[in-house]
Design a protein around this motif. Structure first.
Motif, PDB file in Angstrom:
ATOM      1  N   ILE A  33       0.811  -1.284   0.054  1.00  0.00           N
ATOM      2  CA  ILE A  33      -0.057   0.119  -0.177  1.00  0.00           C
ATOM      3  C   ILE A  33       0.853   1.284  -0.111  1.00  0.00           C
ATOM      4  CG2 ILE A  33      -1.844   1.246   1.376  1.00  0.00           C
ATOM      5  CD1 ILE A  33      -2.810  -1.376   2.328  1.00  0.00           C
ATOM      6  N   ALA A  34       2.016   1.263   0.795  1.00  0.00           N
ATOM      7  CA  ALA A  34       2.830   2.267   0.802  1.00  0.00           C
ATOM      8  C   ALA A  34       3.602   2.694  -0.553  1.00  0.00           C
ATOM      9  CB  ALA A  34       4.024   2.205   1.764  1.00  0.00           C
ATOM     10  N   ALA A  35       3.663   1.442  -1.331  1.00  0.00           N
ATOM     11  CA  ALA A  35       4.164   1.758  -2.825  1.00  0.00           C
ATOM     12  C   ALA A  35       3.315   2.249  -3.766  1.00  0.00           C
ATOM     13  CB  ALA A  35       4.983   0.370  -3.280  1.00  0.00           C
ATOM     14  N   GLY A  36       2.181   2.146  -3.220  1.00  0.00           N
ATOM     15  CA  GLY A  36       0.882   2.649  -4.363  1.00  0.00           C
ATOM     16  C   GLY A  36       0.640   1.464  -5.216  1.00  0.00           C
ATOM     17  N   LEU A  37       0.804   0.196  -4.964  1.00  0.00           N
ATOM     18  CA  LEU A  37       0.567  -0.903  -5.663  1.00  0.00           C
ATOM     19  C   LEU A  37      -0.628  -1.805  -5.226  1.00  0.00           C
ATOM     20  CD1 LEU A  37       4.088  -2.413  -6.057  1.00  0.00           C
ATOM     21  CD2 LEU A  37       2.939  -0.895  -7.622  1.00  0.00           C
ATOM     22  N   THR A  38      -1.607  -2.052  -6.471  1.00  0.00           N
ATOM     23  CA  THR A  38      -2.718  -3.168  -5.930  1.00  0.00           C
ATOM     24  C   THR A  38      -1.962  -4.336  -5.991  1.00  0.00           C
ATOM     25  OG1 THR A  38      -3.166  -3.318  -8.338  1.00  0.00           O
ATOM     26  CG2 THR A  38      -4.182  -1.483  -7.212  1.00  0.00           C
ATOM     27  N   VAL A  39      -3.068  -5.383  -5.403  1.00  0.00           N
ATOM     28  CA  VAL A  39      -2.645  -6.729  -5.635  1.00  0.00           C
ATOM     29  C   VAL A  39      -2.728  -7.250  -7.060  1.00  0.00           C
ATOM     30  CG1 VAL A  39      -3.374  -9.268  -5.198  1.00  0.00           C
ATOM     31  CG2 VAL A  39      -3.806  -7.355  -3.573  1.00  0.00           C
ATOM     32  N   ASP A  40      -3.227  -6.619  -7.814  1.00  0.00           N
ATOM     33  CA  ASP A  40      -3.019  -7.069  -9.205  1.00  0.00           C
ATOM     34  C   ASP A  40      -1.823  -6.737  -9.926  1.00  0.00           C
ATOM     35  OD1 ASP A  40      -4.395  -8.032 -11.913  1.00  0.00           O
ATOM     36  OD2 ASP A  40      -4.049  -5.952 -12.523  1.00  0.00           O
ATOM     37  N   ASP A  41      -1.214  -5.280  -9.468  1.00  0.00           N
ATOM     38  CA  ASP A  41      -0.057  -4.983 -10.044  1.00  0.00           C
ATOM     39  C   ASP A  41       1.036  -5.704  -9.552  1.00  0.00           C
ATOM     40  OD1 ASP A  41      -1.189  -2.837 -11.176  1.00  0.00           O
ATOM     41  OD2 ASP A  41      -0.924  -1.534  -9.359  1.00  0.00           O
ATOM     42  N   VAL A  42       0.943  -6.201  -8.187  1.00  0.00           N
ATOM     43  CA  VAL A  42       2.113  -7.242  -7.729  1.00  0.00           C
ATOM     44  C   VAL A  42       2.053  -8.363  -8.331  1.00  0.00           C
ATOM     45  CG1 VAL A  42       2.911  -8.309  -5.634  1.00  0.00           C
ATOM     46  CG2 VAL A  42       2.245  -6.029  -5.680  1.00  0.00           C
ATOM     47  N   SER A  43       0.774  -9.039  -8.564  1.00  0.00           N
ATOM     48  CA  SER A  43       0.723 -10.409  -9.280  1.00  0.00           C
ATOM     49  C   SER A  43       1.295 -10.159 -10.821  1.00  0.00           C
ATOM     50  CB  SER A  43      -0.661 -10.744  -9.438  1.00  0.00           C
ATOM     51  OG  SER A  43      -0.714 -11.980 -10.019  1.00  0.00           O
ATOM     52  N   THR A  44       1.017  -9.081 -11.359  1.00  0.00           N
ATOM     53  CA  THR A  44       1.264  -8.908 -12.849  1.00  0.00           C
ATOM     54  C   THR A  44       3.178  -9.014 -12.745  1.00  0.00           C
ATOM     55  OG1 THR A  44      -0.625  -7.881 -13.268  1.00  0.00           O
ATOM     56  CG2 THR A  44       1.359  -7.545 -14.963  1.00  0.00           C
ATOM     57  N   ALA A  45       3.692  -7.866 -11.830  1.00  0.00           N
ATOM     58  CA  ALA A  45       5.069  -7.864 -11.787  1.00  0.00           C
ATOM     59  C   ALA A  45       5.682  -8.976 -11.451  1.00  0.00           C
ATOM     60  CB  ALA A  45       5.394  -6.640 -10.837  1.00  0.00           C
ATOM     61  N   THR A  46       5.299  -9.622 -10.463  1.00  0.00           N
ATOM     62  CA  THR A  46       6.073 -11.060  -9.940  1.00  0.00           C
ATOM     63  C   THR A  46       5.533 -12.329 -10.611  1.00  0.00           C
ATOM     64  OG1 THR A  46       4.372 -11.193  -8.052  1.00  0.00           O
ATOM     65  CG2 THR A  46       6.297  -9.884  -7.808  1.00  0.00           C
ATOM     66  N   ARG A  47       4.263 -12.460 -11.346  1.00  0.00           N
ATOM     67  CA  ARG A  47       3.990 -13.727 -11.737  1.00  0.00           C
ATOM     68  C   ARG A  47       3.427 -14.556 -10.764  1.00  0.00           C
ATOM     69  NH1 ARG A  47       7.986 -14.759 -17.041  1.00  0.00           N
ATOM     70  NH2 ARG A  47       7.691 -12.555 -17.861  1.00  0.00           N
ATOM     71  N   VAL A  48       3.101 -14.190  -9.569  1.00  0.00           N
ATOM     72  CA  VAL A  48       2.442 -15.051  -8.389  1.00  0.00           C
ATOM     73  C   VAL A  48       1.027 -14.710  -8.500  1.00  0.00           C
ATOM     74  CG1 VAL A  48       2.543 -15.284  -5.975  1.00  0.00           C
ATOM     75  CG2 VAL A  48       4.641 -14.703  -7.057  1.00  0.00           C
ATOM     76  N   ARG A  49       0.331 -15.729  -8.623  1.00  0.00           N
ATOM     77  CA  ARG A  49      -1.245 -15.672  -8.597  1.00  0.00           C
ATOM     78  C   ARG A  49      -1.742 -14.726  -7.735  1.00  0.00           C
ATOM     79  NH1 ARG A  49      -3.725 -20.369  -8.249  1.00  0.00           N
ATOM     80  NH2 ARG A  49      -1.736 -21.661  -7.438  1.00  0.00           N
ATOM     81  N   ILE A  50      -2.811 -14.093  -7.990  1.00  0.00           N
ATOM     82  CA  ILE A  50      -3.487 -13.016  -7.150  1.00  0.00           C
ATOM     83  C   ILE A  50      -4.159 -13.993  -5.934  1.00  0.00           C
ATOM     84  CG2 ILE A  50      -5.581 -11.566  -7.167  1.00  0.00           C
ATOM     85  CD1 ILE A  50      -5.141 -10.848  -9.937  1.00  0.00           C
ATOM     86  N   HIS A  73       8.085 -17.259  -2.563  1.00  0.00           N
ATOM     87  CA  HIS A  73       6.901 -16.399  -2.794  1.00  0.00           C
ATOM     88  C   HIS A  73       7.133 -14.995  -2.070  1.00  0.00           C
ATOM     89  CE1 HIS A  73       5.176 -18.678  -5.705  1.00  0.00           C
ATOM     90  NE2 HIS A  73       4.408 -19.638  -4.892  1.00  0.00           N
ATOM     91  N   VAL A  74       7.451 -15.396  -0.764  1.00  0.00           N
ATOM     92  CA  VAL A  74       7.661 -14.219   0.167  1.00  0.00           C
ATOM     93  C   VAL A  74       8.695 -13.201  -0.053  1.00  0.00           C
ATOM     94  CG1 VAL A  74       8.393 -13.813   2.602  1.00  0.00           C
ATOM     95  CG2 VAL A  74       6.798 -15.558   2.213  1.00  0.00           C
ATOM     96  N   ARG A  75       9.852 -13.937  -0.671  1.00  0.00           N
ATOM     97  CA  ARG A  75      11.316 -13.211  -1.146  1.00  0.00           C
ATOM     98  C   ARG A  75      10.718 -12.377  -2.397  1.00  0.00           C
ATOM     99  NH1 ARG A  75      14.078 -17.021  -1.520  1.00  0.00           N
ATOM    100  NH2 ARG A  75      15.227 -16.779   0.620  1.00  0.00           N
ATOM    101  N   THR A  76       9.975 -12.947  -3.158  1.00  0.00           N
ATOM    102  CA  THR A  76       9.567 -12.338  -4.562  1.00  0.00           C
ATOM    103  C   THR A  76       8.807 -11.073  -4.521  1.00  0.00           C
ATOM    104  OG1 THR A  76       9.942 -14.411  -5.796  1.00  0.00           O
ATOM    105  CG2 THR A  76       8.474 -12.457  -6.711  1.00  0.00           C
ATOM    106  N   LEU A  77       7.821 -11.219  -3.447  1.00  0.00           N
ATOM    107  CA  LEU A  77       6.585 -10.268  -3.026  1.00  0.00           C
ATOM    108  C   LEU A  77       7.482  -9.223  -2.130  1.00  0.00           C
ATOM    109  CD1 LEU A  77       3.683 -12.293  -1.959  1.00  0.00           C
ATOM    110  CD2 LEU A  77       4.140 -11.059  -4.355  1.00  0.00           C
ATOM    111  N   ALA A  78       8.493  -9.450  -1.367  1.00  0.00           N
ATOM    112  CA  ALA A  78       9.093  -8.380  -0.628  1.00  0.00           C
ATOM    113  C   ALA A  78       9.883  -7.494  -1.622  1.00  0.00           C
ATOM    114  CB  ALA A  78       9.997  -9.043   0.315  1.00  0.00           C
ATOM    115  N   ARG A  79      10.519  -8.172  -2.440  1.00  0.00           N
ATOM    116  CA  ARG A  79      11.388  -7.384  -3.318  1.00  0.00           C
ATOM    117  C   ARG A  79      10.278  -6.357  -4.234  1.00  0.00           C
ATOM    118  NH1 ARG A  79      15.587 -12.108  -5.231  1.00  0.00           N
ATOM    119  NH2 ARG A  79      16.808 -12.037  -3.431  1.00  0.00           N
ATOM    120  N   ALA A  80       9.172  -7.019  -4.686  1.00  0.00           N
ATOM    121  CA  ALA A  80       8.403  -6.060  -5.571  1.00  0.00           C
ATOM    122  C   ALA A  80       7.905  -5.023  -4.981  1.00  0.00           C
ATOM    123  CB  ALA A  80       7.058  -6.942  -5.758  1.00  0.00           C
TER     124      ALA A  80
END
Length: 278
Positions: A33-50, A73-80
């Motif tokens: 939320i602080a980065a201004g990203l939605t769950v869909d944005d993070v899923s698109t950027a990391t290719r981790v399913r919504i 998955h935790v490592r990928t989402l944290a970097r995103a």
């Protein structure tokens, strides 16, 4: 050119008490939320399913399919979401039994010494050695026979004929067809019937997603600081910038003087008639 919708309407941050336990899901959600990203944005950027992103933000790691996939998955989402993954991985190991203990190396080596592998004779090497010996003997015999014949001709007074030395045939080198990567001058001379967009991570790294006018995905990855990518299409280029403030854009050979803020997520579309932002 148009800018897409803003991130989803999230609930305001809650100020957790000092006694509340550390939550991996809460930390990832608040950073997103602080980065201004939605769950869909993070899923698109990391290719981790919504569905998996929602589950992890709720501290449910069952859909991940195991500890190894959950850590990944935790490592990928944290970097995103621009978060250090190390504390989150340590917390996961502390609450889910830790990493599996490595297999000791010493017993494996001892087992090899107890049960050594028996190898048969190397018949291939023996046959190769025999063939080499035969060929060498034949060559040596032929050389000695030719040498004796030449000595007999000289002793009898025969005049050896000198053949005309053939001039070596010059070799022609076929030019190598090298296609250089597009430079700034090449982008400036981009064809008028296409739209050309160059993305340069000048001030930091940013997730970049690029599609052509048909919706085909051209690029979807993290662009590291100092790196650049160039894209062309016959009609339009659609962009999603995870951190627009870290990126410089060149559209049809011209640099855009944008005012994107650091950490801002921007959805942009450019056509042959650009550059213009908005």
């Amino acid at each position: 050119m148009s800018i897409g919708n803003s991130p989803e309407d999230e609930r305001p941050f809650e100020d957790p008490s000092e006694e509340a336990p550390f939550s991996i899901g809460r930390a990832l959600r608040q950073a997103r939320i602080a980065a201004g990203l939605t769950v869909d944005d993070v899923s698109t950027a990391t290719r981790v399913r919504i569905a998996i992103v929602h589950a992890i933000e709720a501290d449910d790691f069952t859909p991940c399919g195991g500890d190894v996939y959950a850590r990944g998955h935790v490592r990928t989402l944290a970097r995103a979401v621009h978060l250090d993954p190390a504390p989150l991985i340590d917390r996961y190991d502390a609450t889910h039994g830790g990493r599996p203990a490595p297999t000791p190396a010493a017993p494996l080596f001892e087992a090899e010494r107890i049960r050594p592998e028996r190898r048969g004779p190397n018949w291939t090497a023996a046959m190769v050695a025999a063939i080499v010996a035969v060929v060498g003997f034949v060559g040596f015999t032929a050389f000695r026979g030719g040498d004796d014949g030449s000595k007999e001709q000289v002793a009898e007074g025969a005049t050896p004929t000198t053949g005309k030395t053939a001039s070596p045939t010059p070799k022609t080198h076929k030019p190598v067809d090298e296609t250089p990567e597009p430079s700034d001058s090449a982008i400036a001379a981009a064809p008028q019937d296409k739209v050309t967009v160059q993305v340069v991570a000048a001030d930091g790294r940013s997730w970049v997603s690029v599609k052509d006018h048909t919706g085909r995905l051209l690029f979807d990855d993290l662009l590291k600081k100092g790196a650049s990518r160039t894209f062309q299409d016959s009609q339009k280029i659609n962009l999603i910038l995870g951190d627009a403030g870290a990126v410089d854009l060149y559209v049809n050979g011209k640099k855009l003087n944008d005012d994107f803020q650091p950490g801002a997520v921007e959805r942009l579309t450019y056509t042959k008639g650009d550059p213009q932002v908005g």
